[in-house]
Design an enzyme around this catalytic site. Structure first.
Site, PDB file in Angstrom:
ATOM      1  N   HIS A  27      22.268 -38.539  26.717  1.00 42.65           N
ATOM      2  CA  HIS A  27      23.240 -39.259  25.874  1.00 42.65           C
ATOM      3  C   HIS A  27      22.737 -40.678  25.568  1.00 42.65           C
ATOM      4  O   HIS A  27      23.389 -41.672  25.892  1.00 42.65           O
ATOM      5  CB  HIS A  27      24.617 -39.299  26.543  1.00 42.65           C
ATOM      6  CG  HIS A  27      25.739 -39.430  25.559  1.00 42.65           C
ATOM      7  ND1 HIS A  27      26.967 -38.859  25.750  1.00 42.65           N
ATOM      8  CD2 HIS A  27      25.818 -40.070  24.359  1.00 42.65           C
ATOM      9  CE1 HIS A  27      27.768 -39.138  24.730  1.00 42.65           C
ATOM     10  NE2 HIS A  27      27.089 -39.871  23.874  1.00 42.65           N
TER      11      HIS A  27
ATOM     12  N   ARG B 238      28.506 -34.573  19.848  1.00 39.93           N
ATOM     13  CA  ARG B 238      29.235 -34.517  21.110  1.00 39.93           C
ATOM     14  C   ARG B 238      29.006 -33.162  21.760  1.00 39.93           C
ATOM     15  O   ARG B 238      28.873 -32.142  21.082  1.00 39.93           O
ATOM     16  CB  ARG B 238      30.750 -34.714  20.894  1.00 39.93           C
ATOM     17  CG  ARG B 238      31.187 -36.160  20.701  1.00 39.93           C
ATOM     18  CD  ARG B 238      31.016 -36.953  21.996  1.00 39.93           C
ATOM     19  NE  ARG B 238      31.453 -38.334  21.879  1.00 39.93           N
ATOM     20  CZ  ARG B 238      30.672 -39.357  21.548  1.00 39.93           C
ATOM     21  NH1 ARG B 238      29.403 -39.138  21.245  1.00 39.93           N
ATOM     22  NH2 ARG B 238      31.148 -40.575  21.507  1.00 39.93           N
TER      23      ARG B 238
ATOM     24  N   GLU C  48      29.099 -32.895  30.365  1.00 39.27           N
ATOM     25  CA  GLU C  48      28.081 -33.802  30.895  1.00 39.27           C
ATOM     26  C   GLU C  48      28.717 -34.777  31.898  1.00 39.27           C
ATOM     27  O   GLU C  48      29.888 -35.129  31.769  1.00 39.27           O
ATOM     28  CB  GLU C  48      27.398 -34.570  29.753  1.00 39.27           C
ATOM     29  CG  GLU C  48      28.318 -35.434  28.909  1.00 39.27           C
ATOM     30  CD  GLU C  48      27.612 -36.082  27.726  1.00 39.27           C
ATOM     31  OE1 GLU C  48      27.766 -37.301  27.566  1.00 39.27           O
ATOM     32  OE2 GLU C  48      26.922 -35.369  26.950  1.00 39.27           O
TER      33      GLU C  48
END
Length: 373
Positions: free
Chosen positions: A336, A289, A318
């Site tokens: 991601h 993460r 993000e």
């Protein structure tokens, strides 16, 4: 088919399709000036009326038509307009009516959202991480949370290794080298690092971390790991992994892969101090993460050549990425994509919907999230 029964809003039990609704003096509300009907009257009415309720489910992400049709067979999905995503005010209004919600990691659920959603009983998140949700606030409100572990382990491990290999062999720079017509020039700037027979350090040997360890065996790598609670000796032998404290792992590893949850304890777990412990030839991979790594400290370490490179699939804040990070050398980026295969995303949606259905049938999802902090 009747679908709505008004209650006090205090009962957190799920509605179960196909069951009779029980009414009592405790859950009926009288209008001013009206007398409460005797319980015998309510009983007589219930004897002839079977109320089947479909739970209202706020949907925050697109669904394939076949999954939507299956969902409609037992629930009332509340969908965004067909031509765009939910606007914030629309989503809040939808949550205010919903018994449950189906969300992705890009949908935030905080205490204020729960306060404005008096009927909400369950949230099914498509993904593993929970840092987009206030888990403690959900627990206080009696809202059950579920996620979709298991199905993401293999594709995320694949992606972590793809970033590791790509960063080690400078594949992004090599691709640009060809596109810029530089092939006839010396390739010394593109000389990479060996992966085979090197040392891999995994921070977080959970489900995904264990699959990364299995892949490392194919490259004859030494595998080190660290986490809050070490594995048993038998488990360590199964995954060919040796436990070390974080600082020792960082000092020994040629590649450091981060695969742990994000929370207050892991915020900026890898910062300036930790990066300084690593070898100048080391590469950092983050498929966990954003926020686990101090992105600005990493950019600085790359700019100054204190480590050899990095591969990042996740970022703090993000989709916004600090310009210092974008300008850093020897850095391979992806947006991601850890679980982003067609088959896996389908499996994640299916599991999230199964979690919802299990809750409304049994009162408990298949994959409830437990706040261990």
């Amino acid at each position: 088919m009747a679908a709505v029964v008004c209650g006090s809003g205090a009962d957190k039990q799920p509605h179960t399709a196909g069951t009779k609704t029980r009414l009592s003096a405790a859950n009926t509300t009288l209008e001013p000036g009206r007398k409460r009907k005797p319980l015998a009257c309510w009983s007589a009415r219930i004897a002839f009326v079977r109320i089947v309720m479909k739970p209202k489910i706020a949907i925050a992400l697109p669904l394939p038509q076949d999954l939507l049709s299956d969902l409609q067979s037992w629930a009332q999905p509340m969908l965004a307009p067909s031509d765009r995503a939910w606007q914030a005010a629309e989503w809040q209004a939808c949550l205010a009516q919903a018994d449950a919600a189906l969300i992705s990691v890009f949908t935030s659920v905080q205490a204020a959202d729960l306060s404005a959603a008096p009927h909400l009983r369950m949230i099914a998140s498509v993904g593993v991480g929970t840092n987009h949700m206030d888990v403690a606030a959900c627990q206080r409100a009696g809202v059950q949370l579920s996620n979709t572990p298991g199905v993401v382990e293999h594709p995320t491990a694949d992606h972590a290794f793809a970033l590791l290999l790509g960063a080690a062999r400078q594949l992004a720079a090599a691709d640009a080298f060809i596109r810029q017509g530089l092939w006839r020039q010396p390739i010394a700037p593109l000389l990479g690092l060996d992966v085979h027979h090197r040392t891999l350090g995994i921070v977080g040997l959970g489900g995904i971390g264990r699959q990364i360890a299995r892949r490392a065996a194919g490259f004859d790598m030494e595998v080190l790991y660290t986490q809050r609670t070490p594995l048993s000796a038998a488990q360590q032998a199964e995954y060919g992994a040796q436990y070390l404290p974080l600082d020792e792992l960082l000092a020994r590893a040629d590649f450091v892969v981060l695969q742990l949850p994000y929370n207050a304890d892991t915020h900026h777990l890898i910062g300036r101090r930790e990066l300084a412990l690593m070898k100048p030839s080391a590469i950092v991979i983050n498929t966990a993460r954003g926020g686990v790594v101090d992105d600005l400290a990493l950019a600085e370490a790359l700019q100054q050549g204190r480590i050899a490179g990095a591969g990042l699939d996740v970022f703090e804040g993000e989709p916004q990425i600090p310009p210092q990070l974008l300008q850093a050398p020897n850095l391979l980026l992806s947006p991601h994509l850890g679980s982003a295969t067609a088959a896996t995303r389908r499996a994640m949606l299916e599991l999230a919907i199964e979690n919802l259905q299990a809750y409304f049938k049994q009162g408990r999802s298949l994959n409830p999230v437990v706040n261990r902090l």
